[in-house]
Design a protein around this motif. Structure first.
Motif, PDB file in Angstrom:
ATOM      1  N   LYS A  39      48.318  -5.825 -38.123  1.00  0.00           N
ATOM      2  CA  LYS A  39      46.914  -6.253 -38.151  1.00  0.00           C
ATOM      3  C   LYS A  39      45.977  -5.061 -38.029  1.00  0.00           C
ATOM      4  N   GLY A  40      46.552  -3.869 -37.783  1.00  0.00           N
ATOM      5  CA  GLY A  40      45.713  -2.682 -37.617  1.00  0.00           C
ATOM      6  C   GLY A  40      45.258  -2.483 -36.194  1.00  0.00           C
ATOM      7  N   VAL A  41      45.749  -3.309 -35.305  1.00  0.00           N
ATOM      8  CA  VAL A  41      45.401  -3.166 -33.894  1.00  0.00           C
ATOM      9  C   VAL A  41      46.489  -2.340 -33.225  1.00  0.00           C
ATOM     10  N   LEU A  42      46.098  -1.217 -32.652  1.00  0.00           N
ATOM     11  CA  LEU A  42      47.076  -0.362 -31.972  1.00  0.00           C
ATOM     12  C   LEU A  42      47.374  -0.922 -30.582  1.00  0.00           C
ATOM     13  N   PRO A  43      48.499  -0.532 -29.997  1.00  0.00           N
ATOM     14  CA  PRO A  43      48.834  -1.017 -28.654  1.00  0.00           C
ATOM     15  C   PRO A  43      47.728  -0.732 -27.649  1.00  0.00           C
ATOM     16  N   ASP A  44      47.695  -1.557 -26.596  1.00  0.00           N
ATOM     17  CA  ASP A  44      46.641  -1.491 -25.579  1.00  0.00           C
ATOM     18  C   ASP A  44      46.526  -0.120 -24.919  1.00  0.00           C
ATOM     19  N   CYS A  45      47.640   0.528 -24.645  1.00  0.00           N
ATOM     20  CA  CYS A  45      47.646   1.792 -23.904  1.00  0.00           C
ATOM     21  C   CYS A  45      47.727   2.955 -24.874  1.00  0.00           C
ATOM     22  N   GLN A  46      46.580   3.372 -25.429  1.00  0.00           N
ATOM     23  CA  GLN A  46      46.618   4.456 -26.406  1.00  0.00           C
ATOM     24  C   GLN A  46      46.698   5.812 -25.744  1.00  0.00           C
ATOM     25  N   ASP A  47      46.407   5.908 -24.446  1.00  0.00           N
ATOM     26  CA  ASP A  47      46.439   7.209 -23.801  1.00  0.00           C
ATOM     27  C   ASP A  47      47.813   7.521 -23.213  1.00  0.00           C
ATOM     28  N   ASP A  48      48.785   6.615 -23.372  1.00  0.00           N
ATOM     29  CA  ASP A  48      50.129   6.952 -22.910  1.00  0.00           C
ATOM     30  C   ASP A  48      50.841   7.750 -23.999  1.00  0.00           C
ATOM     31  N   ASP A  49      52.045   8.208 -23.716  1.00  0.00           N
ATOM     32  CA  ASP A  49      52.720   9.089 -24.665  1.00  0.00           C
ATOM     33  C   ASP A  49      53.783   8.373 -25.492  1.00  0.00           C
ATOM     34  N   ILE A  50      53.693   7.045 -25.612  1.00  0.00           N
ATOM     35  CA  ILE A  50      54.668   6.318 -26.433  1.00  0.00           C
ATOM     36  C   ILE A  50      54.485   6.715 -27.887  1.00  0.00           C
ATOM     37  N   ILE A  51      53.254   6.668 -28.349  1.00  0.00           N
ATOM     38  CA  ILE A  51      52.944   7.135 -29.703  1.00  0.00           C
ATOM     39  C   ILE A  51      52.035   8.351 -29.541  1.00  0.00           C
ATOM     40  N   PRO A  52      52.492   9.505 -29.998  1.00  0.00           N
ATOM     41  CA  PRO A  52      51.663  10.708 -29.845  1.00  0.00           C
ATOM     42  C   PRO A  52      50.331  10.575 -30.587  1.00  0.00           C
ATOM     43  N   LYS A  53      49.416  11.488 -30.327  1.00  0.00           N
ATOM     44  CA  LYS A  53      48.080  11.458 -30.937  1.00  0.00           C
ATOM     45  C   LYS A  53      48.173  11.397 -32.460  1.00  0.00           C
ATOM     46  N   VAL A  54      49.153  12.091 -33.046  1.00  0.00           N
ATOM     47  CA  VAL A  54      49.302  12.028 -34.497  1.00  0.00           C
ATOM     48  C   VAL A  54      49.746  10.654 -34.935  1.00  0.00           C
ATOM     49  N   GLY A  55      50.229   9.848 -34.031  1.00  0.00           N
ATOM     50  CA  GLY A  55      50.655   8.493 -34.347  1.00  0.00           C
ATOM     51  C   GLY A  55      49.513   7.638 -34.834  1.00  0.00           C
ATOM     52  N   ASN A  56      48.299   7.957 -34.408  1.00  0.00           N
ATOM     53  CA  ASN A  56      47.136   7.195 -34.863  1.00  0.00           C
ATOM     54  C   ASN A  56      46.906   7.378 -36.356  1.00  0.00           C
ATOM     55  N   GLU A  57      47.379   8.476 -36.890  1.00  0.00           N
ATOM     56  CA  GLU A  57      47.206   8.749 -38.308  1.00  0.00           C
ATOM     57  C   GLU A  57      48.390   8.234 -39.121  1.00  0.00           C
ATOM     58  N   MET A  58      49.442   7.775 -38.439  1.00  0.00           N
ATOM     59  CA  MET A  58      50.628   7.271 -39.122  1.00  0.00           C
ATOM     60  C   MET A  58      50.409   5.827 -39.556  1.00  0.00           C
ATOM     61  N   GLY A  59      51.119   5.420 -40.587  1.00  0.00           N
ATOM     62  CA  GLY A  59      51.054   4.034 -41.021  1.00  0.00           C
ATOM     63  C   GLY A  59      51.835   3.148 -40.073  1.00  0.00           C
ATOM     64  N   ALA A  60      51.670   1.848 -40.231  1.00  0.00           N
ATOM     65  CA  ALA A  60      52.326   0.882 -39.346  1.00  0.00           C
ATOM     66  C   ALA A  60      53.846   1.000 -39.425  1.00  0.00           C
ATOM     67  N   GLU A  61      54.380   1.161 -40.637  1.00  0.00           N
ATOM     68  CA  GLU A  61      55.836   1.272 -40.801  1.00  0.00           C
ATOM     69  C   GLU A  61      56.366   2.496 -40.067  1.00  0.00           C
ATOM     70  N   ALA A  62      55.676   3.619 -40.198  1.00  0.00           N
ATOM     71  CA  ALA A  62      56.109   4.857 -39.552  1.00  0.00           C
ATOM     72  C   ALA A  62      56.046   4.714 -38.033  1.00  0.00           C
ATOM     73  N   GLN A  63      54.976   4.053 -37.554  1.00  0.00           N
ATOM     74  CA  GLN A  63      54.861   3.847 -36.108  1.00  0.00           C
ATOM     75  C   GLN A  63      55.988   2.951 -35.600  1.00  0.00           C
ATOM     76  N   ILE A  64      56.312   1.925 -36.382  1.00  0.00           N
ATOM     77  CA  ILE A  64      57.411   1.028 -35.992  1.00  0.00           C
ATOM     78  C   ILE A  64      58.717   1.805 -35.946  1.00  0.00           C
ATOM     79  N   ARG A  65      58.970   2.646 -36.957  1.00  0.00           N
ATOM     80  CA  ARG A  65      60.204   3.448 -36.968  1.00  0.00           C
ATOM     81  C   ARG A  65      60.231   4.391 -35.771  1.00  0.00           C
ATOM     82  N   LEU A  66      59.074   4.993 -35.473  1.00  0.00           N
ATOM     83  CA  LEU A  66      58.987   5.899 -34.332  1.00  0.00           C
ATOM     84  C   LEU A  66      59.280   5.155 -33.032  1.00  0.00           C
TER      85      LEU A  66
END
Length: 149
Positions: A39-66
């Protein structure tokens, strides 16, 4: 430790899933994250290190794989910890058994020592009585020798 012993690591879609966690469904959690990402909504905790800052620029599929890759690594770590815990439990069980055996052996040896000490005392008394008899008989022999002379 009994809780950890009862946990089983299973595989689902190439991802290890730890079963028997009360009220927690990894599949549901992943599904929720996937829905939010689609849906384009990122997880609630964007300041944690689950998805790095570059993760915001990644597509949904890439984030899921990560996320799945991180999940796999975390679950492998968990499986290793569970394995080590089980190994330690087995080692503790073995040591407890050895301790019990050692305590039983110690008790048995204490009884043996006690029995041997009482036998030693008994033989000391018999030896003293024999020595007294020997002295008495020696005196009789000496007295009889004097009578004979």
């Amino acid at each position: 430790s009994s809780k950890i012993r009862n946990m089983e690591v299973q595989s689902a879609d190439g991802v290890a899933v730890l079963e028997d966690c009360i009220g927690f469904s990894l599949t549901k959690t992943i599904s929720k994250v996937e829905e939010k990402l689609k849906k384009g909504v990122l997880p609630d905790c964007q300041d944690d290190d689950i998805i790095p800052k570059v993760g915001n620029e990644m597509g949904a599929e890439a984030q899921i794989r990560l996320l799945k890759a991180k999940l796999r690594v975390t679950q492998e770590d968990l499986a290793n910890v569970v394995f080590e815990c089980r190994k330690k439990d087995d080692e503790n069980q073995n040591l407890e058994t050895r301790l019990k055996d050692t305590e039983e052996e110690n008790t048995r040896l204490q009884r043996t020592i006690s029995l041997q000490q009482s036998q030693t005392e008994k033989y000391k008394m018999l030896s003293q009585e024999a020595n007294k008899k020997t002295e008495g008989l020696q005196q009789e022999v000496t007295a009889l020798e004097k009578v004979l002379q």
